[in-house]
Design a protein around this motif. Structure first.
Motif, PDB file in Angstrom:
ATOM      1  N   UNK A  63      74.881  47.523  22.539  1.00 48.59           N
ATOM      2  CA  UNK A  63      75.621  48.739  22.856  1.00 48.59           C
ATOM      3  C   UNK A  63      77.063  48.375  23.160  1.00 48.59           C
ATOM      4  N   UNK A  64      77.979  49.195  22.721  1.00 49.46           N
ATOM      5  CA  UNK A  64      79.395  48.892  22.867  1.00 49.46           C
ATOM      6  C   UNK A  64      79.868  49.112  24.293  1.00 49.46           C
ATOM      7  N   UNK A  65      81.141  48.762  24.538  1.00 46.83           N
ATOM      8  CA  UNK A  65      81.752  48.970  25.842  1.00 46.83           C
ATOM      9  C   UNK A  65      81.631  50.430  26.231  1.00 46.83           C
ATOM     10  N   UNK A  66      81.266  50.678  27.502  1.00 44.65           N
ATOM     11  CA  UNK A  66      81.085  52.038  27.979  1.00 44.65           C
ATOM     12  C   UNK A  66      82.236  52.518  28.838  1.00 44.65           C
ATOM     13  N   UNK A  67      82.985  51.593  29.438  1.00 39.45           N
ATOM     14  CA  UNK A  67      83.950  51.978  30.453  1.00 39.45           C
ATOM     15  C   UNK A  67      85.015  50.896  30.549  1.00 39.45           C
ATOM     16  N   UNK A  68      86.256  51.293  30.831  1.00 34.30           N
ATOM     17  CA  UNK A  68      87.327  50.308  30.955  1.00 34.30           C
ATOM     18  C   UNK A  68      88.154  50.529  32.216  1.00 34.30           C
ATOM     19  N   UNK A  69      87.615  51.255  33.172  1.00 32.43           N
ATOM     20  CA  UNK A  69      88.334  51.526  34.417  1.00 32.43           C
ATOM     21  C   UNK A  69      88.544  50.242  35.206  1.00 32.43           C
ATOM     22  N   UNK A  70      89.697  50.059  35.878  1.00 34.64           N
ATOM     23  CA  UNK A  70      89.958  48.831  36.629  1.00 34.64           C
ATOM     24  C   UNK A  70      88.935  48.596  37.733  1.00 34.64           C
ATOM     25  N   UNK A  71      88.685  47.344  38.023  1.00 32.54           N
ATOM     26  CA  UNK A  71      87.784  46.996  39.117  1.00 32.54           C
ATOM     27  C   UNK A  71      88.527  47.071  40.440  1.00 32.54           C
ATOM     28  N   UNK A  72      87.774  46.872  41.519  1.00 29.67           N
ATOM     29  CA  UNK A  72      88.366  46.863  42.857  1.00 29.67           C
ATOM     30  C   UNK A  72      88.213  45.473  43.441  1.00 29.67           C
ATOM     31  N   UNK A  73      89.194  44.570  43.205  1.00 31.59           N
ATOM     32  CA  UNK A  73      89.051  43.177  43.622  1.00 31.59           C
ATOM     33  C   UNK A  73      88.999  43.001  45.130  1.00 31.59           C
ATOM     34  N   UNK A  74      89.405  44.013  45.905  1.00 34.83           N
ATOM     35  CA  UNK A  74      89.391  43.863  47.352  1.00 34.83           C
ATOM     36  C   UNK A  74      88.050  44.136  47.988  1.00 34.83           C
ATOM     37  N   UNK A  75      87.108  44.660  47.196  1.00 35.58           N
ATOM     38  CA  UNK A  75      85.805  44.998  47.760  1.00 35.58           C
ATOM     39  C   UNK A  75      85.014  43.724  48.039  1.00 35.58           C
ATOM     40  N   UNK A  76      84.357  43.611  49.194  1.00 34.73           N
ATOM     41  CA  UNK A  76      83.592  42.396  49.491  1.00 34.73           C
ATOM     42  C   UNK A  76      82.352  42.284  48.614  1.00 34.73           C
ATOM     43  N   UNK A  77      81.853  41.080  48.520  1.00 33.95           N
ATOM     44  CA  UNK A  77      80.645  40.853  47.739  1.00 33.95           C
ATOM     45  C   UNK A  77      80.943  40.504  46.292  1.00 33.95           C
ATOM     46  N   UNK A  78      79.883  40.416  45.503  1.00 32.73           N
ATOM     47  CA  UNK A  78      79.997  40.072  44.089  1.00 32.73           C
ATOM     48  C   UNK A  78      80.876  41.085  43.374  1.00 32.73           C
ATOM     49  N   UNK A  79      81.735  40.589  42.462  1.00 32.21           N
ATOM     50  CA  UNK A  79      82.642  41.453  41.715  1.00 32.21           C
ATOM     51  C   UNK A  79      81.967  42.029  40.473  1.00 32.21           C
ATOM     52  N   UNK A  80      81.245  41.166  39.742  1.00 30.93           N
ATOM     53  CA  UNK A  80      80.557  41.586  38.527  1.00 30.93           C
ATOM     54  C   UNK A  80      79.219  40.869  38.418  1.00 30.93           C
ATOM     55  N   UNK A  81      78.273  41.524  37.771  1.00 34.69           N
ATOM     56  CA  UNK A  81      76.995  40.923  37.419  1.00 34.69           C
ATOM     57  C   UNK A  81      76.841  40.966  35.905  1.00 34.69           C
ATOM     58  N   UNK A  82      76.622  39.812  35.300  1.00 34.71           N
ATOM     59  CA  UNK A  82      76.330  39.735  33.874  1.00 34.71           C
ATOM     60  C   UNK A  82      74.852  39.396  33.754  1.00 34.71           C
ATOM     61  N   UNK A  83      74.072  40.373  33.316  1.00 42.70           N
ATOM     62  CA  UNK A  83      72.613  40.252  33.284  1.00 42.70           C
ATOM     63  C   UNK A  83      72.142  39.924  31.874  1.00 42.70           C
ATOM     64  N   UNK A  84      71.378  38.841  31.744  1.00 40.24           N
ATOM     65  CA  UNK A  84      70.901  38.414  30.428  1.00 40.24           C
ATOM     66  C   UNK A  84      69.406  38.153  30.484  1.00 40.24           C
ATOM     67  N   UNK A  85      68.682  38.755  29.573  1.00 44.17           N
ATOM     68  CA  UNK A  85      67.266  38.435  29.428  1.00 44.17           C
ATOM     69  C   UNK A  85      67.137  37.127  28.654  1.00 44.17           C
ATOM     70  N   UNK A  86      66.126  36.339  28.977  1.00 47.62           N
ATOM     71  CA  UNK A  86      65.877  35.092  28.250  1.00 47.62           C
ATOM     72  C   UNK A  86      65.672  35.363  26.763  1.00 47.62           C
ATOM     73  N   UNK A  87      65.834  34.309  25.950  1.00 49.84           N
ATOM     74  CA  UNK A  87      65.549  34.425  24.529  1.00 49.84           C
ATOM     75  C   UNK A  87      64.064  34.643  24.284  1.00 49.84           C
ATOM     76  N   UNK A  88      63.734  34.935  23.045  1.00 51.79           N
ATOM     77  CA  UNK A  88      62.327  35.147  22.704  1.00 51.79           C
ATOM     78  C   UNK A  88      61.490  33.953  23.157  1.00 51.79           C
ATOM     79  N   UNK A  89      60.363  34.234  23.790  1.00 48.20           N
ATOM     80  CA  UNK A  89      59.505  33.160  24.294  1.00 48.20           C
ATOM     81  C   UNK A  89      58.246  33.019  23.447  1.00 48.20           C
ATOM     82  N   UNK A  90      57.566  31.889  23.622  1.00 43.65           N
ATOM     83  CA  UNK A  90      56.277  31.701  22.958  1.00 43.65           C
ATOM     84  C   UNK A  90      55.292  32.763  23.415  1.00 43.65           C
ATOM     85  N   UNK A  91      55.436  33.222  24.665  1.00 49.46           N
ATOM     86  CA  UNK A  91      54.575  34.278  25.174  1.00 49.46           C
ATOM     87  C   UNK A  91      54.836  35.611  24.494  1.00 49.46           C
ATOM     88  N   UNK A  92      56.117  35.914  24.237  1.00 45.87           N
ATOM     89  CA  UNK A  92      56.448  37.136  23.498  1.00 45.87           C
ATOM     90  C   UNK A  92      55.759  37.138  22.137  1.00 45.87           C
TER      91      UNK A  92
END
Length: 257
Positions: free
Chosen positions: A1-30
């Motif tokens: 899916x393409x980019x959904x949003x381009x609004x600026x982030x808030x670098x002053x907010x505490x905690x993690x800035x971004x999460x990049x979530x990736x599912x594992x590649x195809x497994x032998x179990x799959x």
């Protein structure tokens, strides 16, 4: 899916800035689960325990394509740190991708990112569950996927508890950083459920209509008003490398993910 949003982030907010979530590649179990379902078998032919199930050959190619994508990320978008499920298929995905990207980032394992546990339904197909545990099959349909807990296993609500705990620790350990999380489809869906404030019906609708594809990327950005998904289930890096895209919906209660 393409980019959904381009609004600026808030670098002053505490905690993690971004999460990049990736599912594992195809497994032998799959692959084994898909073969068993097509053949109408009750049991999935897989010798390894879930935690030790490796990538398939295609899964390793998908992980390498993910590494190509990582290599193209510019400053500000590139992950600062990697947190990973301790399950072999996820670790292999992270390691192969980082090697392909020429990255020296360390991989931090956390058991809270492990796949959802299926208890007595582990290694059973849908036919196997209906045949061997008809009462459980009926109970699952009555309670719904989010709250049904197979004996010895976890519901999605149980999974949510450990995801909430993990996210709190991430905020404390990785303030103002972009964190690459390599995990499993149910974990990724649950992270979105917590961060985006989704309802039970919304998260299950996402899982049903848009299953998380192997080695696909979802990016969550923290804004002043909360988390926003700017990229969802993006597999363009696989297509760019002519690597086959696989979906393997691992969202069913009876299949290993």
């Amino acid at each position: 899916m393409a980019q959904l949003d381009a609004e600026p982030t808030n670098p002053g907010r505490p905690g993690v800035r971004e999460l990049v979530l990736v599912r594992h590649g195809e497994s032998a179990g799959n692959v084994a689960a898909a073969d068993a379902e097509r053949a109408g078998l009750e049991v999935i032919d897989l010798e390894t325990r879930d935690a030790d199930t490796p990538l398939s050959r295609l899964g390793a190619e998908q992980a390498a394509a993910l590494g190509t994508w990582l290599r193209t990320q510019i400053a500000g978008d590139a992950p600062d740190v990697v947190w990973c499920s301790p399950y072999v298929r996820a670790l292999q995905t992270a390691v192969i991708a980082l090697q392909e990207a020429g990255s020296t980032l360390a991989v931090r394992q956390d058991e809270r990112l492990r796949d959802r546990e299926l208890g007595i339904l582990d290694l059973l197909t849908r036919t196997g569950v209906a045949t061997r545990y008809p009462d459980e099959d009926a109970r699952r349909h009555h309670l719904g996927k989010f709250y049904y807990r197979p004996p010895g296993g976890e519901s999605w609500a149980d999974l949510t508890l450990r995801v909430r705990s993990l996210l709190g620790d991430l905020d404390r350990a990785e303030p103002d950083r972009c964190v690459l999380v390599v995990a499993h489809d149910a974990v990724i869906s649950t992270v979105r459920y917590v961060c985006e404030g989704l309802s039970e019906s919304e998260v299950l609708d996402l899982a049903r209509r848009w299953p998380v594809r192997n080695a696909a990327v979802t990016r969550l950005v923290r804004r002043p008003t909360g988390w926003v998904a700017t990229v969802v289930n993006d597999d363009a890096h696989l297509r760019h490398d002519d690597t086959p895209v696989t979906e393997h919906p691992g969202d069913r209660d009876a299949l290993p993910h």
